[in-house]
Motif scaffolding. Structure first.
Motif, PDB file in Angstrom:
ATOM      1  N   HIS A 159     -32.915 -18.949 -19.056  1.00 11.35           N
ATOM      2  CA  HIS A 159     -31.473 -18.937 -18.562  1.00 11.35           C
ATOM      3  C   HIS A 159     -31.137 -18.301 -17.248  1.00 11.35           C
ATOM      4  CE1 HIS A 159     -30.673 -20.044 -23.143  1.00 11.35           C
ATOM      5  NE2 HIS A 159     -31.049 -21.169 -22.556  1.00 11.35           N
ATOM      6  N   ARG A 160     -31.505 -17.259 -17.073  1.00  9.71           N
ATOM      7  CA  ARG A 160     -31.080 -16.410 -15.898  1.00  9.71           C
ATOM      8  C   ARG A 160     -31.450 -17.075 -14.650  1.00  9.71           C
ATOM      9  NH1 ARG A 160     -33.931 -11.574 -14.226  1.00  9.71           N
ATOM     10  NH2 ARG A 160     -35.143 -11.889 -16.114  1.00  9.71           N
ATOM     11  N   HIS A 161     -32.578 -18.147 -14.540  1.00  4.95           N
ATOM     12  CA  HIS A 161     -33.238 -18.966 -13.677  1.00  4.95           C
ATOM     13  C   HIS A 161     -32.724 -20.205 -13.558  1.00  4.95           C
ATOM     14  CE1 HIS A 161     -34.915 -15.196 -11.940  1.00  4.95           C
ATOM     15  NE2 HIS A 161     -35.527 -14.900 -13.404  1.00  4.95           N
ATOM     16  N   GLY A 162     -31.735 -20.644 -14.381  1.00  2.00           N
ATOM     17  CA  GLY A 162     -31.269 -22.021 -14.418  1.00  2.00           C
ATOM     18  C   GLY A 162     -31.996 -22.985 -15.320  1.00  2.00           C
ATOM     19  N   LEU A 163     -32.755 -22.562 -16.076  1.00  2.00           N
ATOM     20  CA  LEU A 163     -33.461 -23.609 -16.949  1.00  2.00           C
ATOM     21  C   LEU A 163     -33.101 -23.689 -18.213  1.00  2.00           C
ATOM     22  CD1 LEU A 163     -36.075 -22.139 -15.111  1.00  2.00           C
ATOM     23  CD2 LEU A 163     -37.509 -23.771 -16.472  1.00  2.00           C
ATOM     24  N   MET A 164     -32.802 -24.953 -18.871  1.00  2.00           N
ATOM     25  CA  MET A 164     -32.164 -24.885 -20.196  1.00  2.00           C
ATOM     26  C   MET A 164     -33.812 -24.898 -21.296  1.00  2.00           C
ATOM     27  SD  MET A 164     -29.335 -25.768 -19.701  1.00  2.00           S
ATOM     28  CE  MET A 164     -28.530 -26.490 -21.105  1.00  2.00           C
ATOM     29  N   VAL A 165     -33.308 -24.365 -22.317  1.00  2.00           N
ATOM     30  CA  VAL A 165     -34.309 -24.212 -23.346  1.00  2.00           C
ATOM     31  C   VAL A 165     -34.441 -24.964 -24.619  1.00  2.00           C
ATOM     32  CG1 VAL A 165     -35.524 -22.481 -24.915  1.00  2.00           C
ATOM     33  CG2 VAL A 165     -34.460 -21.687 -22.742  1.00  2.00           C
ATOM     34  N   HIS A 166     -35.472 -25.625 -24.846  1.00  2.00           N
ATOM     35  CA  HIS A 166     -35.588 -26.706 -25.858  1.00  2.00           C
ATOM     36  C   HIS A 166     -36.738 -26.244 -26.765  1.00  2.00           C
ATOM     37  CE1 HIS A 166     -35.211 -30.510 -28.197  1.00  2.00           C
ATOM     38  NE2 HIS A 166     -36.339 -30.421 -28.240  1.00  2.00           N
ATOM     39  N   ILE A 167     -36.474 -26.470 -28.131  1.00  2.00           N
ATOM     40  CA  ILE A 167     -37.681 -26.231 -29.314  1.00  2.00           C
ATOM     41  C   ILE A 167     -37.941 -27.292 -29.820  1.00  2.00           C
ATOM     42  CG2 ILE A 167     -38.469 -24.729 -31.226  1.00  2.00           C
ATOM     43  CD1 ILE A 167     -36.599 -22.481 -30.350  1.00  2.00           C
ATOM     44  N   ASP A 168     -39.383 -27.749 -29.493  1.00  2.00           N
ATOM     45  CA  ASP A 168     -39.806 -28.889 -30.650  1.00  2.00           C
ATOM     46  C   ASP A 168     -40.000 -28.327 -31.607  1.00  2.00           C
ATOM     47  OD1 ASP A 168     -41.238 -30.766 -31.997  1.00  2.00           O
ATOM     48  OD2 ASP A 168     -42.335 -31.367 -30.185  1.00  2.00           O
ATOM     49  N   GLY A 169     -39.203 -28.604 -32.821  1.00  2.00           N
ATOM     50  CA  GLY A 169     -39.278 -27.757 -33.977  1.00  2.00           C
ATOM     51  C   GLY A 169     -40.023 -28.699 -35.113  1.00  2.00           C
ATOM     52  N   SER A 170     -40.676 -29.502 -34.804  1.00  2.00           N
ATOM     53  CA  SER A 170     -41.473 -30.492 -35.765  1.00  2.00           C
ATOM     54  C   SER A 170     -41.764 -29.803 -37.067  1.00  2.00           C
ATOM     55  CB  SER A 170     -42.362 -31.358 -35.156  1.00  2.00           C
ATOM     56  OG  SER A 170     -42.048 -32.069 -34.291  1.00  2.00           O
ATOM     57  N   ARG A 171     -42.280 -28.437 -36.932  1.00  2.00           N
ATOM     58  CA  ARG A 171     -42.519 -27.840 -38.095  1.00  2.00           C
ATOM     59  C   ARG A 171     -41.681 -26.366 -38.144  1.00  2.00           C
ATOM     60  NH1 ARG A 171     -47.089 -30.241 -36.543  1.00  2.00           N
ATOM     61  NH2 ARG A 171     -48.018 -31.761 -38.404  1.00  2.00           N
ATOM     62  N   LEU A 172     -40.390 -26.581 -37.782  1.00  2.00           N
ATOM     63  CA  LEU A 172     -39.530 -25.357 -37.684  1.00  2.00           C
ATOM     64  C   LEU A 172     -39.369 -24.734 -39.153  1.00  2.00           C
ATOM     65  CD1 LEU A 172     -37.837 -23.836 -35.313  1.00  2.00           C
ATOM     66  CD2 LEU A 172     -35.846 -24.623 -37.098  1.00  2.00           C
ATOM     67  N   TRP A 173     -39.381 -25.572 -40.201  1.00  2.00           N
ATOM     68  CA  TRP A 173     -39.439 -25.272 -41.469  1.00  2.00           C
ATOM     69  C   TRP A 173     -40.476 -24.313 -41.894  1.00  2.00           C
ATOM     70  CZ3 TRP A 173     -34.711 -27.556 -42.049  1.00  2.00           C
ATOM     71  CH2 TRP A 173     -34.541 -28.733 -41.494  1.00  2.00           C
ATOM     72  N   ASN A 174     -41.676 -24.803 -41.508  1.00  2.00           N
ATOM     73  CA  ASN A 174     -42.771 -23.920 -41.656  1.00  2.00           C
ATOM     74  C   ASN A 174     -42.707 -22.399 -40.950  1.00  2.00           C
ATOM     75  OD1 ASN A 174     -43.815 -27.003 -41.661  1.00  2.00           O
ATOM     76  ND2 ASN A 174     -45.235 -25.756 -42.980  1.00  2.00           N
ATOM     77  N   ALA A 175     -42.114 -22.462 -39.905  1.00  2.00           N
ATOM     78  CA  ALA A 175     -42.044 -21.170 -39.086  1.00  2.00           C
ATOM     79  C   ALA A 175     -41.036 -20.379 -39.607  1.00  2.00           C
ATOM     80  CB  ALA A 175     -41.466 -21.558 -37.561  1.00  2.00           C
ATOM     81  N   SER A 176     -39.975 -20.908 -40.239  1.00  2.00           N
ATOM     82  CA  SER A 176     -38.830 -20.075 -40.889  1.00  2.00           C
ATOM     83  C   SER A 176     -39.734 -19.552 -42.130  1.00  2.00           C
ATOM     84  CB  SER A 176     -37.692 -21.110 -41.381  1.00  2.00           C
ATOM     85  OG  SER A 176     -36.791 -20.315 -42.275  1.00  2.00           O
ATOM     86  N   VAL A 177     -40.174 -20.417 -43.177  1.00  2.00           N
ATOM     87  CA  VAL A 177     -40.694 -19.767 -44.349  1.00  2.00           C
ATOM     88  C   VAL A 177     -41.683 -18.723 -44.089  1.00  2.00           C
ATOM     89  CG1 VAL A 177     -42.147 -20.505 -46.359  1.00  2.00           C
ATOM     90  CG2 VAL A 177     -40.102 -21.896 -45.730  1.00  2.00           C
ATOM     91  N   ALA A 178     -42.442 -18.792 -43.147  1.00  2.00           N
ATOM     92  CA  ALA A 178     -43.905 -18.098 -42.684  1.00  2.00           C
ATOM     93  C   ALA A 178     -43.331 -16.792 -42.199  1.00  2.00           C
ATOM     94  CB  ALA A 178     -44.671 -18.477 -41.827  1.00  2.00           C
ATOM     95  N   SER A 179     -42.073 -16.671 -41.407  1.00  6.94           N
ATOM     96  CA  SER A 179     -41.917 -15.646 -40.611  1.00  6.94           C
ATOM     97  C   SER A 179     -40.542 -14.894 -41.282  1.00  6.94           C
ATOM     98  CB  SER A 179     -41.274 -16.075 -39.552  1.00  6.94           C
ATOM     99  OG  SER A 179     -39.803 -16.611 -39.452  1.00  6.94           O
ATOM    100  N   GLY A 180     -39.626 -15.561 -42.191  1.00  8.27           N
ATOM    101  CA  GLY A 180     -38.736 -14.905 -43.039  1.00  8.27           C
ATOM    102  C   GLY A 180     -37.588 -15.005 -42.275  1.00  8.27           C
TER     103      GLY A 180
END
Ligand SMILES: *Cc1c(COP(=O)(O)O)cnc(C)c1O
Length: 338
Positions: A159-180
């Motif tokens: 963001h500081r350098h003018g880029l937007m940030v996108h997350i491909d969260g096809s398995r975001l649910w897995n990331a959430s359950v695994a990380s808490g």
């Protein structure tokens, strides 16, 4: 056959089919499908974003997100094994006219140190415009790795350098359950993200994009361009809603089962892997002597299907159609391979 090739092979349960049959529908191209609207609102709320959009696939979600964030000639920064780089036929070049700048990183984990040398002087007419930093969570091609906690630092840098940030969260649910961390905590550093209902969650079809109102309006236009405007899509949105309401917490079981598969594989002479690399529902096994095709054929004859990634790697994925008795059969088959 116990099918461990992918978490996309699940079939809708009876309860999910009942929810589909009961769905209230309308023409979603006119914005009149109440079930699609309900899914979009619930997804946006869950991800902590203002708005969301239902799409038929993860690939279309990725391409629509790129179209919504970029102009032709812009640069998209991503790990070299990201799905958007390595699994979509070069779609960002074909459809959005975007240039890729890809990065290597162990297990897919990008760092500010890798990115910063590629910041360019915008007053130099030679330079492309870096526009979009693309992250994946979990990181699929490197084994379902949970995006580390440095996401916020990467996003701050972008963001500081003018880029937007996108997350491909096809398995975001897995990331959430695994990380808490909740889905919205994982989504917070990003301007936009996608989620998928047809992988670990077991719906037959569907992904979503989420972000602010302007992003989602642009993505809605891009979805139509890509041929993804759908009519009485409430029938499939109902399956996605059912999946999101019922099938997230149980991902923990998939992760435990994947870990058991990894522990057994680690003891076998034909396989090299470190079980602690397995953070979610995917196990990538390095096969000694590049015999992965032969091993996969033996496993198939024992009733277990796995994915041959290449001559030296097999992939085993756990999902909601693999229960404990199936798992025991898989472990027996693995031990029987010679
Ligand atoms: C599967 C996947 C996609 C594409 O989704 P489809 O629904 O198969 O088009 C995109 N990104 C990642 C990380 C994926 O795993």
């Amino acid at each position: 056959m116990i099918d461990m090739r992918s978490d996309t092979v699940t079939t809708p349960s009876r309860a999910m089919r009942q929810a589909m049959a009961r769905a209230k529908v309308g023409d979603d191209v006119y914005g009149e499908d109440p079930t699609v609207r309900e899914l979009e609102e619930e997804t946006a709320a869950r991800l902590g974003k203002a708005s969301a959009l239902f799409l038929p696939s993860g690939t279309m979600a990725n391409q629509a997100a790129v179209l919504a964030h970029t102009r032709p000639g812009d640069e998209l920064w991503a790990h070299e094994a990201s799905h958007v780089v390595d699994g979509e036929q070069g779609g960002v070049a074909v459809l959005a006219g975007v240039q890729l700048r890809t990065f290597q990183a162990r297990r897919g984990e990008l760092t500010v140190g890798k990115l910063s040398p590629w910041l360019r002087d915008p007053t130099d007419v030679h330079n492309t415009r870096p526009r979009l930093l693309w992250l994946e969570n979990t990181i699929a091609r490197t084994g379902g790795v949970v995006l580390p906690e440095r996401t916020a630092g990467l996003a701050h840098f972008a963001h500081r350098h003018g880029l937007m940030v996108h997350i491909d969260g096809s398995r975001l649910w897995n990331a959430s359950v695994a990380s808490g961390y909740s889905e919205s905590e994982l989504a917070a550093p990003a301007d936009s993200l996608s989620v998928c209902f047809s992988k670990g969650l077991g719906a037959p079809v569907g992904s979503a994009l989420a972000g602010d109102e302007q992003f989602v309006a642009r993505a809605r236009r891009a979805r139509k361009l890509l041929g993804g405007g759908m009519r009485q899509a409430g029938v499939i949105a109902a399956a996605a809603l059912y999946a999101m309401r019922h099938n997230v917490d149980r991902l923990e079981d998939d992760h435990l089962r994947a870990r058991r598969v990894a522990e057994v594989l680690a003891e076998l002479p034909w396989c090299r892997l470190n079980p602690s690399d397995v953070e979610t529902n995917m196990v990538f096994a390095n096969v000694v002597g590049r015999r992965s095709r032969a091993i996969a054929a033996q496993l198939a004859s024992l009733g277990v299907a796995c994915d041959v990634v290449n001559s030296g790697t097999l992939r085993f994925v756990t999902h909601l159609d693999i229960g404990s008795p199936d798992l025991e059969r898989v472990l027996l088959a693995l031990r029987a391979v010679r």
